[in-house]
Design an enzyme around this catalytic site. Sequence first.
Site, mmCIF file in Angstrom:
data_model
loop_
_atom_site.group_PDB
_atom_site.id
_atom_site.type_symbol
_atom_site.label_atom_id
_atom_site.label_comp_id
_atom_site.label_asym_id
_atom_site.label_seq_id
_atom_site.Cartn_x
_atom_site.Cartn_y
_atom_site.Cartn_z
ATOM 1 N N HIS A 1 29.111 43.065 42.868
ATOM 2 C CA HIS A 1 30.074 44.634 43.131
ATOM 3 C C HIS A 1 30.278 45.108 42.132
ATOM 4 C CE1 HIS A 1 32.914 41.897 46.296
ATOM 5 N NE2 HIS A 1 31.655 42.578 46.561
ATOM 6 N N ASN B 1 38.639 25.557 44.213
ATOM 7 C CA ASN B 1 39.488 27.067 44.175
ATOM 8 C C ASN B 1 41.155 26.795 44.320
ATOM 9 O OD1 ASN B 1 39.989 30.410 44.894
ATOM 10 N ND2 ASN B 1 41.330 29.262 46.694
#
Length: 366
Positions: free
Chosen positions: A213, A338
């Site tokens: 990104h 996570n």
Amino acid sequence: MPPTPDHVGRADGGFRASRPIARCAPGIVVFALWRQSPVRGGWRRWRRLWKMWFLTVLPAAEKCRLLKQICRNYCSAIASNFPFVPSCLPLDSIELEDLQEFLFQSKKLFVLSGAGLSTESGIPDYRSEEVGLYARTTRRPVQHHVFVCSAKSRQKYWARNYVGWPQFSSRQANEAHKALSKWEKIGKLHWLVTQNVDALHTKAGSQYLTELHGCTHKVICLGCEKITPRSHLQDEFAALNPNWSEETQGIFPDGDVFLTDEQIKHFNVPSCKNCGGILKPDVTFFGDTVNKEKVNFVYERLTESDAVLVVGSSLQVYSGYRFIIAAFEKRLPIAILNIGATRADKLSTLKISARCGEVLPYVLPF
């Protein structure tokens, strides 16, 4: 619709270590790890093994009052030291063993990292339960088309970013970033793709890296596409706004802060010195798409890999999730580290809910 486990089988039927060493006595755990280690010596090696031994005794806290108190104090310390990290249970030693085996079997590891990796560096994320930006405020990140089409929105964005930049840019790589950099140096990590825009992987020394990104440390002109360092723009802001000074507490995931419309109405925004065009952080804003060449490049690196590890990402954004779908279709083993559920839990071979900094520095990826 993404593929489901019903019609594509696992590559390996699920990772489980060949010897259930974590179920043995702690001393046997250390001895077994030592036996599997290619280099049996050195105080650094033994320090790491000692830390791994401590992790193996944490599950016993339910049966031992003393260890239970240690565990409670440990989790409290974590919560106070990392205000943007969501709470989680202590790491299960069996899961650590499974991740160790997963890494051991991989020779060309593909890693996808997300915002959860940087929360331990003091940068909040968007989606973490209770501590993420969406949970704490009603604020939402700027949309690409709004930034491009509205001068007022650009003024608001850059004023907030100008105030927040000193804090945001000073954040440093944490132990998880450094661990991935070390894996690259020893030849374990084939390629690292990050959805983060904070440059912390670069600060940690990673080179086999794609910033999916973009990076907030760079600024691009939407007219001539000239790229300049974000630090240079900070100087321009200061020169154009000599009498403008605002303070705020805390930062947001994208590096800006909260300011009222009244505070920003006199803030001046520079244009590109080269062509007079609009200046924008060299990042993919929400509502925009990632460059196709970059996406194809990542697909190529994924094709060269033999396993995928996701760290610190819920994979809610499709730009990163698509690579996990591709890995699943290629029957590559997938491990996820996570805190909390992710979009790809059903596609994974192994899922661990723990802090990245609690795990990555202590596994031996040989």
